[in-house]
Design a protein around this motif. Structure first.
Motif, PDB file in Angstrom:
ATOM      1  N   ALA A 278       0.815  -1.217   0.000  1.00  0.00           N
ATOM      2  CA  ALA A 278       0.000   0.000   0.000  1.00  0.00           C
ATOM      3  C   ALA A 278       0.850   1.270   0.000  1.00  0.00           C
ATOM      4  O   ALA A 278       0.301   2.374  -0.042  1.00  0.00           O
ATOM      5  CB  ALA A 278      -0.925   0.002   1.222  1.00  0.00           C
ATOM      6  N   ALA A 279       2.166   1.118   0.036  1.00  0.00           N
ATOM      7  CA  ALA A 279       3.059   2.278   0.146  1.00  0.00           C
ATOM      8  C   ALA A 279       4.205   2.155  -0.857  1.00  0.00           C
ATOM      9  O   ALA A 279       5.308   1.753  -0.500  1.00  0.00           O
ATOM     10  CB  ALA A 279       3.605   2.374   1.570  1.00  0.00           C
ATOM     11  N   PRO A 280       3.978   2.473  -2.130  1.00  0.00           N
ATOM     12  CA  PRO A 280       5.025   2.288  -3.145  1.00  0.00           C
ATOM     13  C   PRO A 280       6.307   3.066  -2.864  1.00  0.00           C
ATOM     14  O   PRO A 280       7.403   2.578  -3.153  1.00  0.00           O
ATOM     15  CB  PRO A 280       4.353   2.753  -4.447  1.00  0.00           C
ATOM     16  CG  PRO A 280       3.143   3.535  -4.019  1.00  0.00           C
ATOM     17  CD  PRO A 280       2.721   2.968  -2.709  1.00  0.00           C
ATOM     18  N   GLU A 281       6.200   4.270  -2.294  1.00  0.00           N
ATOM     19  CA  GLU A 281       7.416   5.028  -1.991  1.00  0.00           C
ATOM     20  C   GLU A 281       8.215   4.344  -0.891  1.00  0.00           C
ATOM     21  O   GLU A 281       9.461   4.320  -0.927  1.00  0.00           O
ATOM     22  CB  GLU A 281       7.052   6.453  -1.582  1.00  0.00           C
ATOM     23  CG  GLU A 281       6.496   7.291  -2.727  1.00  0.00           C
ATOM     24  CD  GLU A 281       6.231   8.721  -2.301  1.00  0.00           C
ATOM     25  OE1 GLU A 281       6.233   8.987  -1.078  1.00  0.00           O
ATOM     26  OE2 GLU A 281       6.026   9.563  -3.184  1.00  0.00           O
ATOM     27  N   LEU A 282       7.518   3.804   0.105  1.00  0.00           N
ATOM     28  CA  LEU A 282       8.209   3.075   1.163  1.00  0.00           C
ATOM     29  C   LEU A 282       8.872   1.824   0.587  1.00  0.00           C
ATOM     30  O   LEU A 282       9.998   1.475   0.974  1.00  0.00           O
ATOM     31  CB  LEU A 282       7.203   2.701   2.263  1.00  0.00           C
ATOM     32  CG  LEU A 282       7.763   1.963   3.485  1.00  0.00           C
ATOM     33  CD1 LEU A 282       8.845   2.791   4.167  1.00  0.00           C
ATOM     34  CD2 LEU A 282       6.635   1.646   4.460  1.00  0.00           C
ATOM     35  N   GLN A 283       8.203   1.144  -0.335  1.00  0.00           N
ATOM     36  CA  GLN A 283       8.815  -0.008  -0.994  1.00  0.00           C
ATOM     37  C   GLN A 283      10.105   0.387  -1.700  1.00  0.00           C
ATOM     38  O   GLN A 283      11.112  -0.328  -1.635  1.00  0.00           O
ATOM     39  CB  GLN A 283       7.851  -0.584  -2.039  1.00  0.00           C
ATOM     40  CG  GLN A 283       6.901  -1.624  -1.537  1.00  0.00           C
ATOM     41  CD  GLN A 283       6.246  -2.352  -2.693  1.00  0.00           C
ATOM     42  OE1 GLN A 283       6.858  -3.236  -3.296  1.00  0.00           O
ATOM     43  NE2 GLN A 283       5.013  -1.980  -2.992  1.00  0.00           N
ATOM     44  N   ASP A 284      10.093   1.531  -2.396  1.00  0.00           N
ATOM     45  CA  ASP A 284      11.294   1.964  -3.107  1.00  0.00           C
ATOM     46  C   ASP A 284      12.429   2.296  -2.141  1.00  0.00           C
ATOM     47  O   ASP A 284      13.596   2.001  -2.411  1.00  0.00           O
ATOM     48  CB  ASP A 284      10.970   3.180  -3.986  1.00  0.00           C
ATOM     49  CG  ASP A 284      10.237   2.798  -5.260  1.00  0.00           C
ATOM     50  OD1 ASP A 284      10.189   1.592  -5.575  1.00  0.00           O
ATOM     51  OD2 ASP A 284       9.703   3.697  -5.929  1.00  0.00           O
ATOM     52  N   ARG A 285      12.097   2.938  -1.037  1.00  0.00           N
ATOM     53  CA  ARG A 285      13.126   3.196  -0.020  1.00  0.00           C
ATOM     54  C   ARG A 285      13.731   1.896   0.481  1.00  0.00           C
ATOM     55  O   ARG A 285      14.946   1.755   0.638  1.00  0.00           O
ATOM     56  CB  ARG A 285      12.521   3.941   1.175  1.00  0.00           C
ATOM     57  CG  ARG A 285      12.225   5.407   0.967  1.00  0.00           C
ATOM     58  CD  ARG A 285      11.617   5.992   2.248  1.00  0.00           C
ATOM     59  NE  ARG A 285      12.525   5.903   3.377  1.00  0.00           N
ATOM     60  CZ  ARG A 285      12.149   5.836   4.646  1.00  0.00           C
ATOM     61  NH1 ARG A 285      10.862   5.806   4.964  1.00  0.00           N
ATOM     62  NH2 ARG A 285      13.045   5.806   5.601  1.00  0.00           N
ATOM     63  N   LEU A 286      12.848   0.923   0.742  1.00  0.00           N
ATOM     64  CA  LEU A 286      13.323  -0.357   1.264  1.00  0.00           C
ATOM     65  C   LEU A 286      14.164  -1.083   0.222  1.00  0.00           C
ATOM     66  O   LEU A 286      15.220  -1.646   0.543  1.00  0.00           O
ATOM     67  CB  LEU A 286      12.125  -1.212   1.687  1.00  0.00           C
ATOM     68  CG  LEU A 286      12.451  -2.586   2.279  1.00  0.00           C
ATOM     69  CD1 LEU A 286      13.389  -2.459   3.474  1.00  0.00           C
ATOM     70  CD2 LEU A 286      11.167  -3.300   2.683  1.00  0.00           C
ATOM     71  N   ALA A 455      18.654   6.515  -0.713  1.00  0.00           N
ATOM     72  CA  ALA A 455      17.341   6.331  -0.085  1.00  0.00           C
ATOM     73  C   ALA A 455      16.530   7.614  -0.179  1.00  0.00           C
ATOM     74  O   ALA A 455      17.044   8.725  -0.100  1.00  0.00           O
ATOM     75  CB  ALA A 455      17.519   5.931   1.377  1.00  0.00           C
ATOM     76  N   MET A 456      15.225   7.447  -0.372  1.00  0.00           N
ATOM     77  CA  MET A 456      14.328   8.589  -0.544  1.00  0.00           C
ATOM     78  C   MET A 456      13.964   9.206   0.801  1.00  0.00           C
ATOM     79  O   MET A 456      14.207   8.630   1.851  1.00  0.00           O
ATOM     80  CB  MET A 456      13.067   8.130  -1.270  1.00  0.00           C
ATOM     81  CG  MET A 456      13.351   7.546  -2.653  1.00  0.00           C
ATOM     82  SD  MET A 456      11.897   6.731  -3.337  1.00  0.00           S
ATOM     83  CE  MET A 456      10.817   8.147  -3.522  1.00  0.00           C
ATOM     84  N   GLU A 457      13.371  10.392   0.741  1.00  0.00           N
ATOM     85  CA  GLU A 457      12.894  11.028   1.956  1.00  0.00           C
ATOM     86  C   GLU A 457      11.751  10.222   2.571  1.00  0.00           C
ATOM     87  O   GLU A 457      11.084   9.445   1.881  1.00  0.00           O
ATOM     88  CB  GLU A 457      12.404  12.456   1.644  1.00  0.00           C
ATOM     89  CG  GLU A 457      13.500  13.400   1.199  1.00  0.00           C
ATOM     90  CD  GLU A 457      14.538  13.599   2.271  1.00  0.00           C
ATOM     91  OE1 GLU A 457      14.166  13.771   3.444  1.00  0.00           O
ATOM     92  OE2 GLU A 457      15.735  13.569   1.946  1.00  0.00           O
ATOM     93  N   VAL A 458      11.527  10.449   3.851  1.00  0.00           N
ATOM     94  CA  VAL A 458      10.457   9.722   4.545  1.00  0.00           C
ATOM     95  C   VAL A 458       9.123  10.115   3.964  1.00  0.00           C
ATOM     96  O   VAL A 458       8.773  11.300   3.939  1.00  0.00           O
ATOM     97  CB  VAL A 458      10.482  10.050   6.056  1.00  0.00           C
ATOM     98  CG1 VAL A 458       9.317   9.351   6.749  1.00  0.00           C
ATOM     99  CG2 VAL A 458      11.807   9.653   6.663  1.00  0.00           C
ATOM    100  N   PRO A 459       8.310   9.138   3.468  1.00  0.00           N
ATOM    101  CA  PRO A 459       7.010   9.455   2.902  1.00  0.00           C
ATOM    102  C   PRO A 459       5.955   9.570   3.996  1.00  0.00           C
ATOM    103  O   PRO A 459       6.188   9.174   5.123  1.00  0.00           O
ATOM    104  CB  PRO A 459       6.712   8.242   2.015  1.00  0.00           C
ATOM    105  CG  PRO A 459       7.376   7.116   2.751  1.00  0.00           C
ATOM    106  CD  PRO A 459       8.614   7.713   3.394  1.00  0.00           C
TER     107      PRO A 459
END
Length: 466
Positions: A278-286, A455-459
């Protein structure tokens, strides 16, 4: 309010809570009690359950005091009886006089070097069986039934690891049998009306058939266990006297370990992938963290993978209640508890309590970077595997399997909901999803690592409905 009116109010409250538990189930009843009576007080919430005093601990200080006090409180036999009736002798249902010995024996095989060996089995099963099938489905645009596939994966791992069986030699029907058996156990443990297992109802006959089939497979592996150092070999030795094996005790303990080693891990992996989908940005960070390598995430609490799994344990802990029985009169922060009373502490309620956690209805792994340290013995706000001496022996195994599976699968695939997500739960012995969890998966191209970069910023956190 006069003392008489206070007693009448307490009695009425006790009847209402007891009725809610019997009518709606244990978790639903405890949630109703907390919503109706627990929001205005931090004290232990008292009620009556089948004529015995009972309490719901809501304040983390009370939870810590009860779960860590092994002199005044012990495991509650009310709920162990159903487990013992179905599965016999095992690490969960064993009596208090043997409990510590059996616990240490089980713990030996779920930590340390044995756990390292299991990790190789986990990776091998993923690479040889699950990932090729998911690649095919990704290319064909087919959704995956995540719970079903994780069930087969985890069951195959536990049979291979504990019985020292090559994964390819584990019959494919065994995982379904183990799951069907545990479904029967899950329905009965927190149910207050159960027919004895020897009564020949259709469900009881089916359970006994399944148990016999799994027993036969375990027995078929005894001769192969010599010299392997496996859990099965150890249990054969433990339950042997004068050259004769107590096969009933051996089979019961082995079956209990097989079930315990699969159920919790399946649920933990499922909920972690569920919220990541449910969180594609979090998936990319991971994915960026995993692709970059670094310290072993199971031993690095600051890694994003570690925090995602911990946050999944918070919002949807596989266990949703810990129960203790007072074995002597005791006071918990001024509340007098008589011997024989039940005390409930609910992970589901406490982990989603706005008085305990900031914005608890959001899936936010980064909260564990902000969280202040706690002294567990007097403040227990996070206890997914229980706490104190009775903490689950399989927590290290469950965490390692979740780390292995989630990191391997996120490295290979992107996940997305195949339909509208509904995080409703089915609360029996464990906290499974109420409905089928189907996801769309997309195989990641090899170029993803370079494209993602740092790593991306915290979403924004993901909303969670209770």
């Amino acid at each position: 309010m006069t003392a008489t009116k206070a007693r009448i109010a307490a009695a009425v409250r006790g009847v209402r809570i007891s009725h809610a538990i019997v009518r709606r189930g244990l978790l639903a009843g405890l949630i109703e009690a907390e919503e109706c009576y627990g929001r205005t007080s931090s004290e232990l919430l008292s009620f009556s359950l089948f004529g015995r005093s009972a309490y719901l601990a809501l304040d983390p200080r009370d939870i810590g005091l009860v779960l860590h006090d092994t002199v005044s409180f012990q495991r509650d036999e009310l709920f162990l009886k159903a487990f013992r009736d179905l599965l016999g002798f095992n690490a969960v249902s064993v009596g208090s006089e043997e409990w510590q010995v059996v616990r240490q024996r089980t713990l030996r095989f779920l930590t340390g070097k044995n756990l390292d060996g299991y990790s190789r089995i986990m990776t091998g099963v993923l690479e040889q069986r699950m990932i090729p099938e998911w690649r095919r489905k990704s290319r064909d645009g087919q959704p995956v039934d995540v719970f079903h596939d994780l069930l087969e994966y985890s069951s195959r791992v536990v049979f291979a690891a504990f019985l020292n069986v090559p994964p390819e030699d584990v019959p494919p029907h065994l995982h379904g049998m183990l799951n069907e058996m545990f479904d029967h156990v899950r329905r009965r443990v927190f149910s207050f009306v159960n027919l004895p297992i020897w009564i020949p109802t259709a469900q009881n006959r089916r359970f006994r058939e399944l148990r016999t089939a799994v027993y036969e497979f375990i027995e078929s592996r005894i001769a192969h266990s010599r010299g392997t150092g496996s859990m099965l070999e150890t249990l054969v030795d433990v339950h042997s006297t004068g050259g004769r094996v107590d096969r009933q005790r051996l089979l019961e303990e082995m079956l209990g370990n097989l079930i315990g080693g699969s159920e919790t891990t399946i649920i933990l992996m499922l909920w972690t992938l569920y919220y990541l989908a449910a969180a594609p940005e979090l998936q990319d960070r991971l994915y960026a963290e995993i692709a970059a390598g670094g310290p072993e995430p199971a031993r690095n609490p600051r890694s994003l993978l570690y925090r995602c799994i911990i946050e999944a344990l918070r919002v949807r802990s596989p266990s949703y209640v810990a129960v203790r029985e007072a074995v002597r009169p005791v006071q918990v922060r001024g509340v007098k508890i008589i011997a024989g009373s039940h005390v409930f502490a609910s992970q589901f309620i406490t982990h989603n309590d706005v008085r305990v956690w900031s914005d608890p209805q959001r899936f936010d792994p980064d909260r564990f970077l902000r969280r202040l340290p706690r002294t567990a013995s007097d403040y227990t706000d996070f206890f997914p595997f229980g706490a104190g001496r009775n903490i689950c022996t399989g927590q290290a195994y469950a965490f390692q399997e979740a780390v292995t599976a989630v990191s391997t699968l996120i490295r290979r695939f992107r996940f997305a909901p195949a339909a509208a997500f509904d995080p409703a739960v089915r609360a029996e012995l464990t906290l499974r999803p109420a409905r089928q969890v189907v996801m769309r998966i997309e195989e990641r191209p090899a170029s993803d690592t370079a494209r993602l970069g740092p790593a991306m910023e915290v979403p924004p956190p993901v909303a969670v409905r209770r």
